[in-house]
Motif scaffolding. Structure first.
Motif, PDB file in Angstrom:
ATOM      1  N   GLN A 150      55.229 -45.054 -15.436  1.00  0.00           N
ATOM      2  CA  GLN A 150      54.658 -44.218 -16.487  1.00  0.00           C
ATOM      3  C   GLN A 150      53.622 -44.991 -17.281  1.00  0.00           C
ATOM      4  OE1 GLN A 150      57.887 -45.189 -16.387  1.00  0.00           O
ATOM      5  NE2 GLN A 150      59.234 -43.383 -16.175  1.00  0.00           N
ATOM      6  N   ALA A 151      52.819 -44.250 -18.023  1.00  0.00           N
ATOM      7  CA  ALA A 151      51.866 -44.874 -18.915  1.00  0.00           C
ATOM      8  C   ALA A 151      52.584 -45.436 -20.138  1.00  0.00           C
ATOM      9  CB  ALA A 151      50.814 -43.869 -19.354  1.00  0.00           C
ATOM     10  N   ARG A 152      51.994 -46.473 -20.717  1.00  0.00           N
ATOM     11  CA  ARG A 152      52.462 -46.963 -21.995  1.00  0.00           C
ATOM     12  C   ARG A 152      51.857 -46.104 -23.096  1.00  0.00           C
ATOM     13  NH1 ARG A 152      51.486 -52.996 -24.631  1.00  0.00           N
ATOM     14  NH2 ARG A 152      52.646 -52.614 -26.574  1.00  0.00           N
ATOM     15  N   LEU A 153      52.676 -45.691 -24.044  1.00  0.00           N
ATOM     16  CA  LEU A 153      52.256 -44.797 -25.109  1.00  0.00           C
ATOM     17  C   LEU A 153      52.395 -45.495 -26.454  1.00  0.00           C
ATOM     18  CD1 LEU A 153      54.099 -41.570 -23.891  1.00  0.00           C
ATOM     19  CD2 LEU A 153      51.740 -42.236 -23.434  1.00  0.00           C
ATOM     20  N   GLU A 154      51.352 -45.411 -27.254  1.00  0.00           N
ATOM     21  CA  GLU A 154      51.351 -46.016 -28.575  1.00  0.00           C
ATOM     22  C   GLU A 154      50.876 -44.996 -29.601  1.00  0.00           C
ATOM     23  OE1 GLU A 154      49.232 -49.692 -28.717  1.00  0.00           O
ATOM     24  OE2 GLU A 154      50.422 -50.621 -27.131  1.00  0.00           O
ATOM     25  N   GLU A 155      51.738 -44.700 -30.552  1.00  0.00           N
ATOM     26  CA  GLU A 155      51.422 -43.747 -31.609  1.00  0.00           C
ATOM     27  C   GLU A 155      50.816 -44.471 -32.800  1.00  0.00           C
ATOM     28  OE1 GLU A 155      55.298 -42.492 -29.519  1.00  0.00           O
ATOM     29  OE2 GLU A 155      54.488 -44.322 -30.435  1.00  0.00           O
ATOM     30  N   SER A 156      49.925 -43.793 -33.501  1.00  0.00           N
ATOM     31  CA  SER A 156      49.314 -44.352 -34.693  1.00  0.00           C
ATOM     32  C   SER A 156      48.836 -43.219 -35.589  1.00  0.00           C
ATOM     33  CB  SER A 156      48.148 -45.279 -34.340  1.00  0.00           C
ATOM     34  OG  SER A 156      47.117 -44.569 -33.675  1.00  0.00           O
ATOM     35  N   GLY A 157      48.470 -43.556 -36.808  1.00  0.00           N
ATOM     36  CA  GLY A 157      47.884 -42.596 -37.731  1.00  0.00           C
ATOM     37  C   GLY A 157      48.793 -42.129 -38.845  1.00  0.00           C
ATOM     38  N   GLY A 158      50.048 -42.542 -38.834  1.00  0.00           N
ATOM     39  CA  GLY A 158      50.961 -42.129 -39.881  1.00  0.00           C
ATOM     40  C   GLY A 158      50.693 -42.855 -41.181  1.00  0.00           C
ATOM     41  N   TYR A 200      56.668 -39.369 -32.508  1.00  0.00           N
ATOM     42  CA  TYR A 200      56.545 -39.988 -31.198  1.00  0.00           C
ATOM     43  C   TYR A 200      55.813 -39.054 -30.245  1.00  0.00           C
ATOM     44  CZ  TYR A 200      60.567 -42.750 -32.869  1.00  0.00           C
ATOM     45  OH  TYR A 200      61.422 -43.545 -33.589  1.00  0.00           O
ATOM     46  N   CYS A 201      55.249 -39.636 -29.200  1.00  0.00           N
ATOM     47  CA  CYS A 201      54.722 -38.840 -28.105  1.00  0.00           C
ATOM     48  C   CYS A 201      55.443 -39.200 -26.819  1.00  0.00           C
ATOM     49  CB  CYS A 201      53.205 -39.020 -27.948  1.00  0.00           C
ATOM     50  SG  CYS A 201      52.639 -40.707 -27.654  1.00  0.00           S
ATOM     51  N   ASN A 202      55.491 -38.254 -25.899  1.00  0.00           N
ATOM     52  CA  ASN A 202      56.160 -38.428 -24.631  1.00  0.00           C
ATOM     53  C   ASN A 202      55.803 -37.218 -23.774  1.00  0.00           C
ATOM     54  OD1 ASN A 202      58.255 -39.086 -22.562  1.00  0.00           O
ATOM     55  ND2 ASN A 202      59.051 -40.424 -24.194  1.00  0.00           N
ATOM     56  N   ASN A 203      56.327 -37.163 -22.544  1.00  0.00           N
ATOM     57  CA  ASN A 203      56.246 -35.895 -21.845  1.00  0.00           C
ATOM     58  C   ASN A 203      57.155 -34.896 -22.556  1.00  0.00           C
ATOM     59  OD1 ASN A 203      58.965 -35.728 -20.450  1.00  0.00           O
ATOM     60  ND2 ASN A 203      58.214 -37.651 -19.561  1.00  0.00           N
ATOM     61  N   GLY A 250      60.779 -35.703 -22.848  1.00  0.00           N
ATOM     62  CA  GLY A 250      61.170 -36.946 -23.489  1.00  0.00           C
ATOM     63  C   GLY A 250      61.842 -37.925 -22.563  1.00  0.00           C
ATOM     64  N   THR A 251      61.425 -37.978 -21.313  1.00  0.00           N
ATOM     65  CA  THR A 251      62.092 -38.816 -20.327  1.00  0.00           C
ATOM     66  C   THR A 251      61.411 -40.157 -20.084  1.00  0.00           C
ATOM     67  OG1 THR A 251      60.928 -37.686 -18.526  1.00  0.00           O
ATOM     68  CG2 THR A 251      63.107 -36.840 -19.150  1.00  0.00           C
ATOM     69  N   TRP A 252      60.221 -40.366 -20.604  1.00  0.00           N
ATOM     70  CA  TRP A 252      59.564 -41.649 -20.442  1.00  0.00           C
ATOM     71  C   TRP A 252      60.024 -42.612 -21.524  1.00  0.00           C
ATOM     72  CZ3 TRP A 252      53.985 -39.296 -19.926  1.00  0.00           C
ATOM     73  CH2 TRP A 252      53.892 -38.660 -18.683  1.00  0.00           C
ATOM     74  N   PRO A 253      59.797 -43.918 -21.316  1.00  0.00           N
ATOM     75  CA  PRO A 253      60.118 -44.860 -22.393  1.00  0.00           C
ATOM     76  C   PRO A 253      59.354 -44.508 -23.662  1.00  0.00           C
ATOM     77  CG  PRO A 253      59.752 -46.027 -20.333  1.00  0.00           C
ATOM     78  CD  PRO A 253      59.348 -44.602 -20.080  1.00  0.00           C
ATOM     79  N   TRP A 254      60.051 -44.604 -24.785  1.00  0.00           N
ATOM     80  CA  TRP A 254      59.453 -44.258 -26.056  1.00  0.00           C
ATOM     81  C   TRP A 254      58.544 -45.356 -26.569  1.00  0.00           C
ATOM     82  CZ3 TRP A 254      59.867 -39.363 -27.471  1.00  0.00           C
ATOM     83  CH2 TRP A 254      60.955 -38.623 -26.995  1.00  0.00           C
TER      84      TRP A 254
END
Length: 116
Positions: free
Chosen positions: A1-9, A96-99, A102-106
């Motif tokens: 899976q892709a690595r996901l990084e959330e920001s903006g909070g 958070y973001c995910n598919n 919610g099955t990918w690493p958070w």
């Protein structure tokens, strides 16, 4: 899976707005073609899906949002966004973001705090 990084909070007063970003890196094919979603988890609560978007940019929202949030996705930039308007204290959570399942690493999530 892709690595996901959330920001903006951040900290915002009631009625304010924030724009969250979810940047994908690495293996981005799943990010581009999966149904992606934004989740949030308030203290003591379960993580819930609040918005999702398909690869062809069809959005869907939880009824609780009352039309205040807009999900979008730019596959050219491998980034998903959540525009949040008219924020209320009950929106306080880690986002958070995910598919959509919610099955990918958070990723790390990004904290949104709505308080006066």
């Amino acid at each position: 899976q892709a690595r996901l990084e959330e920001s903006g909070g951040g900290l915002v007063q009631p009625g304010g707005s924030l724009r969250l970003s979810c940047a994908a890196s690495g293996d981005v094919l799943n990010f581009r073609f999966a149904i992606m979603g934004w989740f949030r988890q308030a203290p003591g609560a379960k993580r819930e899906l609040i918005a999702s978007i398909t690869h062809d940019l069809r959005p869907q929202y939880a009824d609780s949002l009352k039309g205040r949030f807009t999900i979008s996705k730019d596959n050219d930039k491998d980034t998903m966004y959540l525009q949040m308007n008219t924020l209320q204290p009950e929106d306080t959570a880690v986002y958070y973001c995910n598919n959509n399942h919610g099955t990918w690493p958070w990723g790390p999530g990004t904290q949104v705090t709505v308080s006066s």
